[in-house]
Design a protein around this motif. Structure first.
Motif, short mmCIF file in Angstrom:
data_model
loop_
_atom_site.label_atom_id
_atom_site.label_comp_id
_atom_site.label_asym_id
_atom_site.label_seq_id
_atom_site.Cartn_x
_atom_site.Cartn_y
_atom_site.Cartn_z
N GLU A 27 0.86 -1.21 0.00
CA GLU A 27 0.00 0.00 0.00
C GLU A 27 0.89 1.25 0.00
N VAL A 37 0.63 9.21 1.87
CA VAL A 37 2.09 9.08 1.83
C VAL A 37 2.49 7.96 0.85
N ASN A 99 1.50 8.70 14.53
CA ASN A 99 0.50 7.65 14.27
C ASN A 99 0.55 7.27 12.78
N THR A 100 1.43 6.32 12.46
CA THR A 100 1.52 5.86 11.06
C THR A 100 0.48 4.80 10.74
N ARG A 102 -2.23 3.29 13.19
CA ARG A 102 -3.15 2.85 14.25
C ARG A 102 -4.36 2.12 13.67
N GLY A 103 -4.94 2.70 12.62
CA GLY A 103 -6.10 2.06 12.00
C GLY A 103 -5.73 0.71 11.41
N HIS A 149 -8.69 11.53 17.28
CA HIS A 149 -9.24 12.25 16.12
C HIS A 149 -10.43 11.50 15.55
N ASN A 210 -10.87 9.80 8.84
CA ASN A 210 -9.72 10.70 8.62
C ASN A 210 -10.14 11.88 7.73
N ARG A 214 -10.40 15.81 9.09
CA ARG A 214 -9.63 16.89 8.48
C ARG A 214 -10.50 17.85 7.65
N ASP A 264 -5.80 1.91 4.72
CA ASP A 264 -5.77 0.70 5.57
C ASP A 264 -6.58 -0.42 4.91
N1 LIG Z 1 -0.08 5.71 2.93
C1 LIG Z 1 -0.69 6.29 3.96
N2 LIG Z 1 -0.60 7.62 4.12
C2 LIG Z 1 -1.22 8.22 5.15
N3 LIG Z 1 -1.99 7.59 6.08
C3 LIG Z 1 -2.11 6.26 5.97
C4 LIG Z 1 -1.47 5.57 4.91
N4 LIG Z 1 -1.75 4.26 5.05
C5 LIG Z 1 -2.52 4.14 6.13
N5 LIG Z 1 -2.76 5.34 6.72
C6 LIG Z 1 -3.62 5.49 7.92
O1 LIG Z 1 -3.96 6.83 8.23
C7 LIG Z 1 -3.81 7.09 9.62
C8 LIG Z 1 -2.99 8.36 9.82
O2 LIG Z 1 -3.76 9.46 9.57
P1 LIG Z 1 -3.51 10.88 10.25
O3 LIG Z 1 -2.06 11.24 10.20
O4 LIG Z 1 -4.48 11.82 9.60
O5 LIG Z 1 -3.92 10.58 11.74
P2 LIG Z 1 -3.90 11.50 13.00
O6 LIG Z 1 -2.61 11.28 13.71
O7 LIG Z 1 -5.16 11.13 13.71
O8 LIG Z 1 -4.06 13.00 12.44
P3 LIG Z 1 -3.05 14.26 12.18
O9 LIG Z 1 -1.88 13.79 11.35
O10 LIG Z 1 -3.96 15.20 11.45
O11 LIG Z 1 -2.61 14.73 13.53
C9 LIG Z 1 -3.10 5.94 10.25
O12 LIG Z 1 -3.86 5.42 11.33
C10 LIG Z 1 -2.91 4.93 9.14
O13 LIG Z 1 -3.41 3.66 9.48
#
Ligand SMILES: Nc1ncnc2c1ncn2[C@@H]1O[C@H](COP(=O)(O)OP(=O)(O)OP(=O)(O)O)[C@@H](O)[C@H]1O
Ligand SMILES: CC(C)(COP(=O)(O)OP(=O)(O)OC[C@H]1O[C@@H](n2cnc3c(N)ncnc32)[C@H](O)[C@@H]1O)[C@@H](O)C(=O)NCCC(=O)NCCS
Length: 277
Positions: A27, A37, A99-100, A102-103, A149, A210, A214, A264
């Motif tokens: 992914e 990302v 949080n890369t 969590r989901g 969030h 998400n 946002r 995810d």
């Molecule tokens: N390629 C990817 N790029 C970005 N997010 C991803 C990607 N793959 C999965 N995700 C999911 O997106 C979530 C991260 O989103 P985000 O950074 O918006 O979360 P946050 O920490 O709640 O918010 P913020 O960054 O606005 O503080 C992760 O839980 C992750 O599982």
């Protein structure tokens, strides 16, 4: 359950963990993905990049294997949750607090547990059905973070988020992502294009918290409408699909929109494809 009284067949939990991590990495490697990302850029994110996400995915591999073992041992949701929380702590340590995944830990982790259960007890049903039957009620009843969030967006917009998706057996996987992956074989011979098609189909159909967090309901509607237009005008079957997907990626990035839940679910669909639905 009588099946649980019998000794479980030994399962290859290490291989389940490896496939789960490989699917997260596939992914991440996919481009273009709206706002997300990838190795090309960081999309709508300024706190993480592909190298950090790959590190995070590798850190999670032994936890996915442990979740498969726990599923094979007939564990209840409390046990799975404890391993999931340990995995979140390890992810945070590997990323310096970002949080890369969590989901992904939650959804992929439950699928790994279901894969372990199914292999050990030769159970019937899809991985999604096993998650819903074995752990659905406890997922629904389980503790809800007051300040995440996701839970903020879910409360504000009455969306179910990752928890509802899992408790109902991952309908977005079986009704959207897997059919889209199959349909894409008729549109393209390229594996990356197949993944892009499935991701965009997910964006059309999923209430991604998400996007809601946002961009609110307007952000979600914008994302879904761009995704619908992409599919309606030929998706990955037309020659300039990449340029059109890059334009969508730039539009999401400009508005700080990121469909992390759909990302995810794409990784999870690849896992389900690899393990058998
Ligand atoms: N390629 C990817 N790029 C970005 N997010 C991803 C990607 N793959 C999965 N995700 C999911 O997106 C979530 C991260 O989103 P985000 O950074 O918006 O979360 P946050 O920490 O709640 O918010 P913020 O960054 O606005 O503080 C992760 O839980 C992750 O599982
Ligand atoms: C349930 C979780 C995800 C709570 O997080 P949160 O309150 O933020 O929930 P929310 O559903 O909004 O989203 C969390 C993440 O899920 C993904 N997501 C968002 N929307 C969706 C959706 N519609 N469908 C699937 N995934 C989604 C995104 O990556 C998002 O960042 C989880 O962190 C949790 O409870 N962890 C405890 C450990 C556990 O129970 N593990 C289970 C075994 S592994």
């Amino acid at each position: 359950m009588t099946a649980l009284a019998r000794a479980a067949t030994a399962i290859d939990s290490a291989s389940i963990g490896r496939i789960a991590t490989d699917c997260l990495k596939l992914e991440i490697a996919t481009y273009p993905k709206p706002g997300l990302v990838s190795p090309v850029d960081t999309g709508a994110h300024d706190d993480m990049d592909a190298a950090m996400m790959n590190r995070s995915a590798e850190t999670l591999e032994p936890f996915f294997a442990r979740l498969a073992d726990a599923g094979a041992a007939g564990a209840g949701m409390d046990r799975l949750r404890a391993i999931g929380i340990e995995a979140e702590v390890a992810m945070m340590a590997a990323t310096g607090g970002v949080n890369t995944h969590r989901g992904a830990i939650f959804g992929m982790g439950l699928l790994c547990a279901a894969a372990g259960f199914r292999a050990a007890y030769r159970a019937s049903g899809t991985l999604g059905e096993i998650v819903a039957h074995r752990w659905g009620a406890e997922i629904r009843r389980g503790p809800v973070a007051l300040h995440s969030h996701g839970s903020t967006a879910a409360r504000r917009h009455a969306a179910g988020g990752a928890r509802a998706e899992a408790a109902t057996g991952f309908p977005s996987l079986y009704d959207i992502a897997l059919p889209a992956l199959a349909e894409a074989r008729l549109l393209t011979a390229e594996e990356e294009a197949r993944r892009v098609h499935a991701l965009i189909a997910l964006i059309v159909g999923v209430e991604d918290t998400n996007l809601l967090y946002r961009g609110g309901t307007e952000g979600l509607a914008f994302a879904q409408s761009r995704a619908r237009t992409f599919l309606a005008s030929g998706s990955v079957a037309i020659p300039d699909w990449r340029a059109r997907a890059v334009a969508m990626h730039e539009a999401f990035t400009a508005q700080r929109l990121s469909p992390g839940g759909c990302a995810d679910l794409l990784a999870m669909a690849l896992f389900v494809e690899a393990r058998g639905a």
